[in-house]
Write a protein that holds these residues in place. Structure first.
Motif, mmCIF file in Angstrom:
data_model
loop_
_atom_site.group_PDB
_atom_site.id
_atom_site.type_symbol
_atom_site.label_atom_id
_atom_site.label_comp_id
_atom_site.label_asym_id
_atom_site.label_seq_id
_atom_site.Cartn_x
_atom_site.Cartn_y
_atom_site.Cartn_z
ATOM 1 N N ILE A 191 0.823 -1.187 -0.025
ATOM 2 C CA ILE A 191 0.257 0.018 -0.005
ATOM 3 C C ILE A 191 1.019 1.249 0.099
ATOM 4 C CG2 ILE A 191 -1.884 -1.213 1.285
ATOM 5 C CD1 ILE A 191 -1.234 0.404 3.766
ATOM 6 N N GLY A 192 0.514 2.225 -0.909
ATOM 7 C CA GLY A 192 1.366 3.422 -1.132
ATOM 8 C C GLY A 192 0.740 4.515 -1.228
ATOM 9 N N THR A 193 1.351 5.872 -0.859
ATOM 10 C CA THR A 193 0.690 7.188 -0.873
ATOM 11 C C THR A 193 1.797 8.200 -1.138
ATOM 12 O OG1 THR A 193 -0.681 8.647 0.317
ATOM 13 C CG2 THR A 193 0.804 7.194 1.697
ATOM 14 N N THR A 194 1.143 9.192 -1.659
ATOM 15 C CA THR A 194 2.109 10.436 -2.018
ATOM 16 C C THR A 194 1.923 11.340 -0.650
ATOM 17 O OG1 THR A 194 0.403 11.638 -2.685
ATOM 18 C CG2 THR A 194 1.977 10.470 -4.226
ATOM 19 N N THR A 195 2.915 12.177 -0.304
ATOM 20 C CA THR A 195 2.971 12.526 1.400
ATOM 21 C C THR A 195 3.047 14.115 1.078
ATOM 22 O OG1 THR A 195 5.321 12.479 1.504
ATOM 23 C CG2 THR A 195 3.960 10.397 1.942
ATOM 24 N N ASP A 196 3.158 14.607 2.426
ATOM 25 C CA ASP A 196 3.751 15.986 2.724
ATOM 26 C C ASP A 196 5.015 15.953 3.443
ATOM 27 O OD1 ASP A 196 2.962 19.146 2.281
ATOM 28 O OD2 ASP A 196 3.137 18.763 4.415
ATOM 29 N N GLY A 197 5.516 15.005 3.428
ATOM 30 C CA GLY A 197 6.852 14.765 4.368
ATOM 31 C C GLY A 197 6.766 13.075 4.805
ATOM 32 N N ILE A 198 8.052 12.627 4.994
ATOM 33 C CA ILE A 198 8.246 11.447 5.538
ATOM 34 C C ILE A 198 8.870 11.223 6.859
ATOM 35 C CG2 ILE A 198 9.399 9.062 4.947
ATOM 36 C CD1 ILE A 198 9.151 9.984 2.241
ATOM 37 N N ILE A 199 8.166 10.243 7.636
ATOM 38 C CA ILE A 199 8.913 10.444 9.073
ATOM 39 C C ILE A 199 9.861 8.900 9.029
ATOM 40 C CG2 ILE A 199 8.203 9.749 11.740
ATOM 41 C CD1 ILE A 199 5.482 11.193 10.789
ATOM 42 N N ASN A 200 11.032 9.112 9.258
ATOM 43 C CA ASN A 200 11.788 8.052 9.370
ATOM 44 C C ASN A 200 12.859 8.003 10.329
ATOM 45 O OD1 ASN A 200 13.797 6.106 8.536
ATOM 46 N ND2 ASN A 200 14.871 7.028 6.808
ATOM 47 N N GLN A 201 12.264 7.253 11.399
ATOM 48 C CA GLN A 201 13.088 6.866 12.575
ATOM 49 C C GLN A 201 13.865 8.320 13.270
ATOM 50 O OE1 GLN A 201 15.155 3.148 12.585
ATOM 51 N NE2 GLN A 201 15.347 3.280 10.639
ATOM 52 N N ALA B 1 -3.866 10.999 1.270
ATOM 53 C CA ALA B 1 -2.483 11.214 0.744
ATOM 54 C C ALA B 1 -2.260 12.609 0.520
ATOM 55 C CB ALA B 1 -2.642 10.450 -0.554
ATOM 56 N N ALA B 2 -1.113 13.222 0.422
ATOM 57 C CA ALA B 2 -1.076 14.619 0.206
ATOM 58 C C ALA B 2 -0.015 14.799 -0.872
ATOM 59 C CB ALA B 2 -0.119 15.188 1.685
ATOM 60 N N ASP B 3 0.284 16.102 -1.468
ATOM 61 C CA ASP B 3 1.159 16.182 -2.398
ATOM 62 C C ASP B 3 2.182 17.603 -2.107
ATOM 63 O OD1 ASP B 3 -0.881 18.325 -2.520
ATOM 64 O OD2 ASP B 3 -1.188 18.422 -4.511
ATOM 65 N N PHE C 49 3.213 12.681 6.759
ATOM 66 C CA PHE C 49 2.493 13.612 6.959
ATOM 67 C C PHE C 49 1.438 13.611 6.049
ATOM 68 C CE2 PHE C 49 6.568 14.749 8.891
ATOM 69 C CZ PHE C 49 6.031 15.179 10.236
ATOM 70 N N THR C 50 0.084 13.783 6.447
ATOM 71 C CA THR C 50 -1.267 13.526 5.761
ATOM 72 C C THR C 50 -2.037 14.678 5.490
ATOM 73 O OG1 THR C 50 -2.732 13.188 7.637
ATOM 74 C CG2 THR C 50 -1.312 11.383 6.995
ATOM 75 N N TYR C 51 -3.244 14.486 4.809
ATOM 76 C CA TYR C 51 -4.143 15.740 4.492
ATOM 77 C C TYR C 51 -5.446 15.168 5.489
ATOM 78 C CZ TYR C 51 -1.927 18.122 0.553
ATOM 79 O OH TYR C 51 -0.976 18.605 -0.152
ATOM 80 N N GLY C 52 -5.208 14.393 6.234
ATOM 81 C CA GLY C 52 -6.194 14.065 7.052
ATOM 82 C C GLY C 52 -5.981 12.450 7.733
ATOM 83 N N GLU C 53 -6.234 12.335 9.126
ATOM 84 C CA GLU C 53 -5.856 11.206 9.777
ATOM 85 C C GLU C 53 -6.977 10.507 10.185
ATOM 86 O OE1 GLU C 53 -3.804 14.345 9.427
ATOM 87 O OE2 GLU C 53 -4.819 14.509 11.502
ATOM 88 N N PHE C 54 -6.884 8.889 10.062
ATOM 89 C CA PHE C 54 -7.932 7.985 10.345
ATOM 90 C C PHE C 54 -7.731 7.667 11.905
ATOM 91 C CE2 PHE C 54 -7.710 6.860 5.597
ATOM 92 C CZ PHE C 54 -8.636 8.114 5.194
ATOM 93 N N PHE C 55 -8.751 7.709 12.525
ATOM 94 C CA PHE C 55 -8.727 7.121 13.968
ATOM 95 C C PHE C 55 -9.934 6.604 14.517
ATOM 96 C CE2 PHE C 55 -8.491 8.371 18.646
ATOM 97 C CZ PHE C 55 -7.416 7.571 19.060
ATOM 98 N N HIS C 56 -9.603 5.494 15.449
ATOM 99 C CA HIS C 56 -10.697 4.782 16.112
ATOM 100 C C HIS C 56 -10.850 4.920 17.592
ATOM 101 C CE1 HIS C 56 -13.190 1.263 16.108
ATOM 102 N NE2 HIS C 56 -12.823 0.909 17.264
#
Length: 837
Positions: free
Chosen positions: A60-70, A157-159, A348-355
């Motif tokens: 599963i993949g997506t475009t982003t507004d930035g990537i979090i890497n450790q 996804a973001a751009d 970094f997203t344009y909206g976050e899914f949460f339960h």
């Protein structure tokens, strides 16, 4: 569980690193791919490599507004991220779905994903949707309605803040409008989630006055863009939507504080948001302060650790683009406490899914954290917090403004409290203004409604001045006001005598409550006495003598609290029928009729909204050939339970609620669209109100041109008394003929029949009303009228059509009279399709 994080710039580098990490293809392997840019060709190149080398692995993949890497944040370059998670005790199932093109497409997208993926032991749905076309709130609601107990995580996804094009993908598909999701099915998978939202609401609460789903048109009666310009400044409004995600609207639902970020700006002044905002909800603008954001995010992470049973083997972060842009270098401080827990990655997203609380939510401006573990290693509960005093902030204007705005907001709230205290101190004056009529000094309608709550078993009387408008128009409003004051005094005296209470209602109406048994004779005696007493009074005002009479109605105040409504309905009936007074009786069936009208009105509104206004088609046969000459399009309303209403059940109500023109527009569009592909003729019905309506007229003629359908079309115009205004009808008919269509006069002989119309109104057909045809076999007068219409039509060169041919006897009789065409249930009933199909 094994979790590997690989950064790469191109496919060869990715291939080398995957080999170095000994990552093998497996159906229990999951690859999340976070793209640093929005280059579709780059994504396709990665897909081709993965198709060939990892055919079983779920991707599963997506475009982003930035990537979090450790502990690092990557953005603005070509450094992509692949996160590989190998599960040992968890089965995976993934799905890619392209969205449909409909109003409910986002909801259906979520619903389908849950229906196809969720099984009995599904613990988690990890989903990415596109960030611009999918309505995130509808999407998560669709998932919740199928699987409310399954945890949802992931994001939109973001751009890189461009708000132009976002993509989601798997190894075979890519789309800018859809979703990709993986289901994790396991008995042992341990999952923990939490979120932090730290934007501070400022200013007063603003009411959303017009909104449809995620598009807000008006706030406090102003366009959404104008509200941003007023409170945030025209510069901010001008830069929407790009900067809007940093200044969200904040609201509260189900105990969760939610931000809604601007994602689109429209020319009509409305704004699109990342999630729905409902009409009537209250919102405030949001701003942030770095110290508060960091403090709260660390607190929420500690809470997450406290409720986590096992050490996480994988940590995923799905955080809002606004946090990265607002915190800038301090976003690393927010992520730092996660470093010692395990491999951390996300985007970094344009909206976050949460339960939360058995429901899925779409969040904005938040950081959501997801812990996964298949083992049962104990968690080291120690948590390294950040000493805020040790942080060196770069002082920025927006941070100062945020602090200033919050301080001003607190001061305003304190000021509001002081104002509320002053209001309480003036409560008596306010109550006087709210609950009493200023002109007469009597208790008003609000007082009456309160009194009705404690008046069970008593009787309410309504008194209405006859032709009060005439008094105002003839003597002037000042005299009219004096009449109202004097009548108030008379009724007060009568109320004292009858041991009742009198109230002033709007306009020229009063109410009287008397505690008497609900016996018709006693109530009638009181009403006659009041009417007679008022009639004897002289209303002499400044030398002007006004004659005043009243009409009255009475009703029992029952346990259903419908006394006032019943009295009001009865008063209207009394005035309509010319009676001086009337007493409500259940036999009048007034309330049932009102209830039925409301139900039908609601059915019409929902049918229009849900596209359940449809045409049925009834064939019209040639008497000479026995073949179908054409079809008449007849409107039908399909109820939610699938039952179908005929126009006699709802058209009259649609006129009263001003939706009749909309139904006509729907019929024009659907009927033309149906027949332009078919080589057969048809007719549609127009009322006189349709002909007067500029919008309906313009739509009709534009659709005739659009579908090039004039040669097939006959327009049936209802023959009514408005035909006397024949200059309007004549011009409309000229226009119809200029386009090449035909005209039929419908329901001729229905009560307004005027043979002059047959000579003055140009037409091709005369449709004889069904009321004449229905009883033509038994009723000699009906036969005579029909024979006359047919004979006259032939002399004028017009064709005749007999409606309501419901039996062989009727058919044989109209055939003998040489009627040209027939239609009715004997020949064929109306259906959603035509006979040839």
């Amino acid at each position: 569980m094994k979790n590997k994080i690989i950064s790469f710039t191109n496919v060869p580098e990715l291939s080398t690193k995957l080999l170095a990490e000994n990552i093998e293809d497996s159906s229990t392997g999951l690859m999340q791919i976070f793209m640093a840019d929005v280059d579709k060709e780059t994504i396709k190149t990665i897909q081709q490599y993965l198709q060939k080398n990892f055919p079983q692995t779920h991707i599963i993949g997506t475009t982003t507004d930035g990537i979090i890497n450790q502990g690092e944040v990557l953005f603005g370059d070509a450094q992509h991220l692949l996160v590989y998670t190998a599960f040992e005790k968890t089965k995976l199932q993934s799905l890619f779905i392209e969205a449909e093109t409909s109003l409910k497409s986002s909801y259906l997208l979520g619903q389908k994903i849950a229906q196809k993926l969720v099984v009995e032991d599904t613990k988690l749905l990890l989903a990415f949707s596109d960030g611009l076309y999918t309505n995130g709130e509808e999407f998560v609601e669709g998932i919740s309605d199928v699987a409310k107990d399954v945890i949802l995580s992931g994001g939109m996804a973001a751009d890189n803040g461009l708000l132009e094009k976002t993509y989601i993908f798997d190894k075979n598909n890519i789309s800018d409008n859809g979703a990709v999701c993986v289901a994790m099915n396991s008995e042992v998978l341990s999952i923990a989630t939490n979120y932090t939202f730290d934007w501070e609401p400022i200013g007063k609460k603003l009411r959303v006055t017009k909104a449809i789903q995620n598009r807000v048109y008006e706030i406090e009666g102003m366009s959404a863009i104008d509200v941003y310009a007023k409170y945030m400044g025209p510069e901010i409004a001008e830069r929407l939507p790009q900067i809007g995600i940093e200044f969200p609207l904040i609201l509260e639902r189900d105990g969760i504080v939610i931000g809604r970020a601007v994602t689109a700006k429209y020319s009509d002044g409305s704004l699109g948001f990342a999630g729905n905002i409902k009409e009537g909800e209250y919102v405030r603008f949001g701003v942030g302060a770095i110290d508060e954001i960091l403090n709260n995010s660390h607190y929420q992470l500690q809470k997450l650790l406290n409720k986590t049973s096992y050490k996480p083997e994988a940590v995923f972060v799905y955080s809002c683009m606004a946090r990265r842009r607002f915190l800038q270098e301090h976003v690393l401080d927010e992520l730092k406490p996660l470093e010692h827990l395990g491999p951390t990655s996300g985007f970094f997203t344009y909206g976050e899914f949460f339960h939360f609380s058995n429901a899925n939510q779409l969040l904005n401006e938040t950081m959501t954290v997801l812990f996964l573990s298949e083992n049962q290693d104990e968690l080291d509960a120690s948590f390294e917090t950040i000493d805020q005093d040790s942080l060196e902030y770069n002082i920025r204007a927006n941070h100062v403004i945020a602090r200033l705005a919050n301080t001003v907001s607190s001061e305003l709230e304190e000021l509001n409290k002081n104002l509320e205290q002053r209001i309480e101190e003036n409560a008596e004056l306010i109550l006087q203004q709210v609950y009493y009529d200023k002109l007469t000094g009597l208790p008003n309608r609000l007082s009456l409604i309160k009194r009705l709550e404690e008046s069970l078993g008593e009787t309410i009387f309504l008194i209405n001045i006859d032709d009060f408008t005439t008094i105002n128009d003839f003597y002037g409003h000042e005299v009219g006001d004096r009449v109202l004051q004097k009548l108030a005094k008379i009724l007060q005296d009568l109320a004292g005598y009858l041991e009742g209470e009198v109230y002033k209602l709007p306009s020229d109406e009063y109410a009287l409550i008397i505690n008497i048994a609900h016996e018709r004779s006693k109530i009638e005696t009181i009403m006659k006495h009041i009417i007679a007493h008022i009639a004897k009074e002289e209303f002499e005002i400044d030398g002007n003598l006004a004659h005043v009479s009243v009409s009255m109605a009475a009703a029992y105040i029952n346990e259903r609290r419908t006394g006032l409504a019943n009295a009001d309905m009865t008063l209207k009936m009394a005035k309509k029928s010319g009676q001086q007074y009337m007493i409500f009786d259940e036999d009048l069936q007034l309330s049932k009729q009102y209830e039925q009208n409301i139900q039908i009105a609601n059915s019409i509104k929902s049918a229009i909204k849900d596209d359940r206004i449809i045409p049925y088609y009834q064939p019209i046969f040639s008497i000479k050939t026995g073949e179908i000459e054409k079809y008449e399009a007849l409107v039908r309303l399909v109820k939610e339970d699938g039952s179908v209403l005929t126009p006699y059940s709802f058209l009259s109500v649609s006129e009263k609620i001003k939706l009749y023109p909309k139904i006509t527009e729907i019929m024009i569009e659907k009927t033309f669209n149906f027949f332009y592909k078919r080589a057969c003729s048809f007719s549609i019905n127009l009322a006189f109100s349709d002909i007067l309506n500029d919008r309906t007229r313009n739509l009709l003629f534009s659709k005739i041109v659009e579908y090039d359908i004039a040669k097939q079309l006959t327009i049936e115009i209802l023959e009514t008394q408005e035909f006397e205004r024949n200059e309007i009808i004549t011009q409309f008919i000229r226009d119809v003929y200029s386009y090449g269509a035909k005209i039929a006069i419908d329901d001729f002989g229905s009560g307004f029949a005027n043979f002059k119309h047959m000579t003055t109104i140009e037409s091709d057909y005369m449709k004889i009303d069904g009321s004449l045809i229905r009883d033509i076999v038994e009723d000699e007068n009906d036969r005579l009228v029909v024979e006359t219409i047919v004979s006259f039509a032939k002399k004028l060169g017009k064709k005749t059509i007999a409606e309501f041919v419901h039996s062989k006897e009727v058919y044989d009789m109209v055939k003998a009279m040489e009627v040209d065409f027939v239609q009715g249930y004997y020949l064929a009933k109306p259906t959603p399709t035509i006979c040839q199909e």
